[in-house]
Design a protein around this motif. Structure first.
Motif, PDB file in Angstrom:
ATOM      1  N   UNK A 409     -45.917  11.398  -4.867  1.00 47.86           N
ATOM      2  CA  UNK A 409     -47.252  11.739  -5.363  1.00 47.86           C
ATOM      3  C   UNK A 409     -48.297  11.633  -4.256  1.00 47.86           C
ATOM      4  N   UNK A 410     -48.124  10.647  -3.368  1.00 48.98           N
ATOM      5  CA  UNK A 410     -49.073  10.509  -2.250  1.00 48.98           C
ATOM      6  C   UNK A 410     -48.999  11.722  -1.334  1.00 48.98           C
ATOM      7  N   UNK A 411     -47.790  12.167  -1.040  1.00 47.76           N
ATOM      8  CA  UNK A 411     -47.613  13.314  -0.138  1.00 47.76           C
ATOM      9  C   UNK A 411     -48.111  14.601  -0.789  1.00 47.76           C
ATOM     10  N   UNK A 412     -47.731  14.821  -2.066  1.00 47.85           N
ATOM     11  CA  UNK A 412     -48.067  16.075  -2.734  1.00 47.85           C
ATOM     12  C   UNK A 412     -49.551  16.185  -3.081  1.00 47.85           C
ATOM     13  N   UNK A 413     -50.168  15.081  -3.494  1.00 50.25           N
ATOM     14  CA  UNK A 413     -51.531  15.173  -4.018  1.00 50.25           C
ATOM     15  C   UNK A 413     -52.597  14.567  -3.118  1.00 50.25           C
ATOM     16  N   UNK A 414     -52.188  13.854  -2.076  1.00 47.38           N
ATOM     17  CA  UNK A 414     -53.158  13.110  -1.281  1.00 47.38           C
ATOM     18  C   UNK A 414     -54.213  13.945  -0.594  1.00 47.38           C
ATOM     19  N   UNK A 415     -53.929  15.181  -0.263  1.00 44.76           N
ATOM     20  CA  UNK A 415     -54.890  15.966   0.486  1.00 44.76           C
ATOM     21  C   UNK A 415     -55.940  16.660  -0.349  1.00 44.76           C
ATOM     22  N   UNK A 416     -55.702  16.801  -1.662  1.00 48.32           N
ATOM     23  CA  UNK A 416     -56.601  17.621  -2.477  1.00 48.32           C
ATOM     24  C   UNK A 416     -57.966  16.978  -2.633  1.00 48.32           C
ATOM     25  N   UNK A 417     -58.021  15.665  -2.823  1.00 45.67           N
ATOM     26  CA  UNK A 417     -59.304  14.995  -3.016  1.00 45.67           C
ATOM     27  C   UNK A 417     -60.179  15.138  -1.769  1.00 45.67           C
ATOM     28  N   UNK A 418     -59.603  14.963  -0.590  1.00 43.76           N
ATOM     29  CA  UNK A 418     -60.379  15.099   0.643  1.00 43.76           C
ATOM     30  C   UNK A 418     -60.960  16.497   0.790  1.00 43.76           C
ATOM     31  N   UNK A 437     -58.356  19.735   9.051  1.00 46.01           N
ATOM     32  CA  UNK A 437     -58.471  18.429   8.406  1.00 46.01           C
ATOM     33  C   UNK A 437     -57.339  18.176   7.435  1.00 46.01           C
ATOM     34  N   UNK A 438     -56.970  19.205   6.665  1.00 43.41           N
ATOM     35  CA  UNK A 438     -55.873  19.068   5.703  1.00 43.41           C
ATOM     36  C   UNK A 438     -54.555  18.792   6.417  1.00 43.41           C
ATOM     37  N   UNK A 439     -54.282  19.534   7.492  1.00 44.44           N
ATOM     38  CA  UNK A 439     -53.027  19.336   8.237  1.00 44.44           C
ATOM     39  C   UNK A 439     -52.947  17.909   8.785  1.00 44.44           C
ATOM     40  N   UNK A 440     -54.031  17.430   9.393  1.00 44.53           N
ATOM     41  CA  UNK A 440     -54.035  16.084   9.963  1.00 44.53           C
ATOM     42  C   UNK A 440     -53.958  15.019   8.876  1.00 44.53           C
ATOM     43  N   UNK A 441     -54.695  15.222   7.787  1.00 44.49           N
ATOM     44  CA  UNK A 441     -54.690  14.243   6.700  1.00 44.49           C
ATOM     45  C   UNK A 441     -53.342  14.127   6.027  1.00 44.49           C
ATOM     46  N   UNK A 442     -52.721  15.263   5.726  1.00 50.36           N
ATOM     47  CA  UNK A 442     -51.409  15.238   5.071  1.00 50.36           C
ATOM     48  C   UNK A 442     -50.348  14.683   6.019  1.00 50.36           C
ATOM     49  N   UNK A 443     -50.472  14.948   7.304  1.00 47.37           N
ATOM     50  CA  UNK A 443     -49.536  14.372   8.282  1.00 47.37           C
ATOM     51  C   UNK A 443     -49.632  12.852   8.279  1.00 47.37           C
ATOM     52  N   UNK A 444     -50.855  12.340   8.245  1.00 42.52           N
ATOM     53  CA  UNK A 444     -51.051  10.888   8.179  1.00 42.52           C
ATOM     54  C   UNK A 444     -50.468  10.315   6.888  1.00 42.52           C
ATOM     55  N   UNK A 445     -50.705  11.009   5.766  1.00 42.07           N
ATOM     56  CA  UNK A 445     -50.171  10.559   4.478  1.00 42.07           C
ATOM     57  C   UNK A 445     -48.648  10.526   4.507  1.00 42.07           C
ATOM     58  N   UNK A 446     -48.044  11.563   5.068  1.00 46.39           N
ATOM     59  CA  UNK A 446     -46.589  11.608   5.159  1.00 46.39           C
ATOM     60  C   UNK A 446     -46.029  10.480   5.993  1.00 46.39           C
ATOM     61  N   UNK A 447     -46.695  10.210   7.135  1.00 48.89           N
ATOM     62  CA  UNK A 447     -46.223   9.116   8.002  1.00 48.89           C
ATOM     63  C   UNK A 447     -46.325   7.774   7.302  1.00 48.89           C
TER      64      UNK A 447
END
Length: 495
Positions: A409-418, A437-447
């Motif tokens: 859920x963090x990986x799939x949904x984490x970027x939408x709020x930002x 911003x989305x690419x960098x944010x989702x990469x951080x979430x995935x890591x």
């Protein structure tokens, strides 16, 4: 264990009644608008109960008491963030979506950043709902398998098909009204259970508080400022971001905003549903704490195999079967299923709406007729329902389905709020910088979600931050990167 015939009758009667009641809405005249928003004419109290039921799932019903039984009330801090998010929702989000008048929560992102943002967010939403429905159905089946020996795949299939029947036949109106009934059953069952525990204590209800206080069970966690532990502040910040995501960009909630008769009714229903969750979640934590005190006072009633810390989530189901009067057990099992079924039906309906509005009508057939829209909604509901059943069965054998759900859920949904906050708060934001911003944010979430990362020679690198901060950092990175890069570009052009 063999379930007494009275309990089995109570449980099966509930399942049959809720399916038949939901399916009965099929005989009302329906349009695609009715299927998606109930025609925008539903009463605020029913919508509010549906919002509440969407908050609560079988995960909450089983995990919250298990968490309180094992530790303390640190998890309740999550609920304390809900009033803050609810106030922001009724002030900003409800007027925004009712003003746009699009059934899709992600149409707004298209108006700010283009079609890619809407498509990206809607796909993330669908993936999140599949993982959510799969996790809930699996976690719903797990205690039934442990306690009664019922087959996990069979429970999953029966539950999934039962929800599909009334979600498809009755549409959004059936979802709302069955949610309202299930919410009432859920609260009634939990209150009854806590009352029975209290008055089963050898020295009376006061013994619960004495034992719990002696073991520091009412603690809300450390008030320190460590970012690597689940302190009060970490859970509060995490809860605020999660709930802002729920109210701001979750299709489940947006459809409920649109289903109310007026803006005022939409505000009332949002406040009712969200604020009701706070005392009810407190009730669940109280049940876990009371169970701890109960089995401390009467240790011989808890078998050895249920005493390990890894068994905490199974103590409440064990008490339901062995500690409640005949008939009450059936009601509590029905409550657990009510919590899960309400969430699944909501996800099926909202996912079908997104498939129709954000994908089929946008890319395949913009001028779809009413009859064809209904056909797409039904087929989309069936596809999402059956895929979620497959995913739920695939969860069988996973070491921790709950941990897997949190990571996915963090990986799939984490970027939408930002991305949403970037569009809502930021001005003159450029599409390409929002995408960066989305690419960098989702990469951080995935890591952060998938760490520790194994390095060479067997060494590992683990994120120094608590896992609950994943969505917080990911959201902030998306917002700050998109905002700052756009600001720099705008300043450069101004020169």
């Amino acid at each position: 264990m063999n379930l007494p015939i009275i309990d089995l009758v109570v449980f099966l009667s509930y399942m049959l009644a809720i399916v038949l009641f939901g399916a009965s809405f099929y005989f009302k005249k329906r349009s695609s608008e009715d299927f998606i928003t109930g025609g925008g004419k539903l009463p605020s109290w029913a919508i509010g109960m549906s919002i509440f039921a969407t908050f609560v799932s079988s995960i909450s019903f089983l995990a919250l008491p298990g968490n309180a039984y094992l530790s303390n009330w640190n998890g309740f801090v999550f609920s304390l963030s809900i009033p803050i998010a609810a106030i922001l929702a009724v002030k900003f989000f409800v007027p925004l979506y009712r003003g746009i008048k699009s059934p899709s929560a992600y149409y707004y992102l298209e108006t700010r950043f283009g079609a890619w943002a809407r498509t990206y967010a809607s796909i993330c939403y669908l993936l999140t709902q599949l993982a959510r429905m799969g996790a809930i159905m699996y976690l719903l089946a797990l205690p039934m398998n442990v306690l009664f020996g019922w087959s996990i795949p069979v429970i999953i299939v029966i539950t999934g098909i039962s929800v599909l029947i009334y979600a498809i036949m009755g549409g959004f109106e059936a979802v709302i009204w069955t949610d309202a009934i299930q919410g009432i059953i859920l609260i009634s069952g939990a209150v009854a259970c806590l009352g029975i525990i209290f008055f089963s204590m050898p020295e009376g209800p006061g013994q619960v508080f004495a034992i719990a206080s002696a073991h520091n069970k009412f603690s809300l966690g450390s008030f320190g400022f460590s970012f690597s532990e689940a302190t009060f502040w970490v859970i509060l910040i995490y809860g605020l971001f999660i709930n802002l995501q729920n109210f701001g960009v979750d299709q489940n909630y947006v459809q409920r905003y649109l289903s109310a008769k007026t803006d005022k009714e939409a505000v009332k229903s949002t406040l009712l549903g969200s604020l009701l969750y706070v005392p009810v979640s407190l009730l669940f934590f109280f049940i876990g704490t009371a169970l701890f005190a109960y089995y401390q006072a009467l240790p011989d009633l808890l078998p050895v195999e249920f005493r390990g810390s890894e068994q905490a989530d199974k103590v409440f189901p064990y008490f339901i079967v062995n500690g409640l009067p005949v008939g009450m057990t059936g009601l509590l099992i029905a409550s657990i299923f009510a919590a899960g079924m309400s969430t699944i039906s909501t996800s099926i309906n909202s996912s079908a709406t997104i498939i129709l509005t954000d994908h089929f009508k946008k890319y395949l057939s913009p001028d779809l007729q009413e009859k064809a829209e209904m056909k797409v909604l039904v087929i989309a509901s069936l596809v999402m329902g059956f895929l979620s059943i497959v995913i739920a069965i695939a969860f069988n054998g996973v070491t921790s389905a709950l941990d897997a759900w949190w990571a996915l859920s963090a990986i799939f949904s984490g970027g939408i709020l930002g991305l949403f906050l970037l569009g809502f708060i930021g001005k003159n934001i450029r599409q390409k910088y929002a995408a960066i911003g989305v690419v960098l944010g989702v990469s951080l979430i995935g890591w952060m979600s998938l760490s520790p990362v194994v390095l060479e020679e067997g060494a590992t690198f683990r994120s120094p931050f608590h896992a609950n901060l994943t969505i917080v950092f990911g959201t902030l990175v998306i917002f700050l990167v998109g905002f700052l890069l756009s600001a720099l570009a705008n300043r450069k052009n101004a020169r």
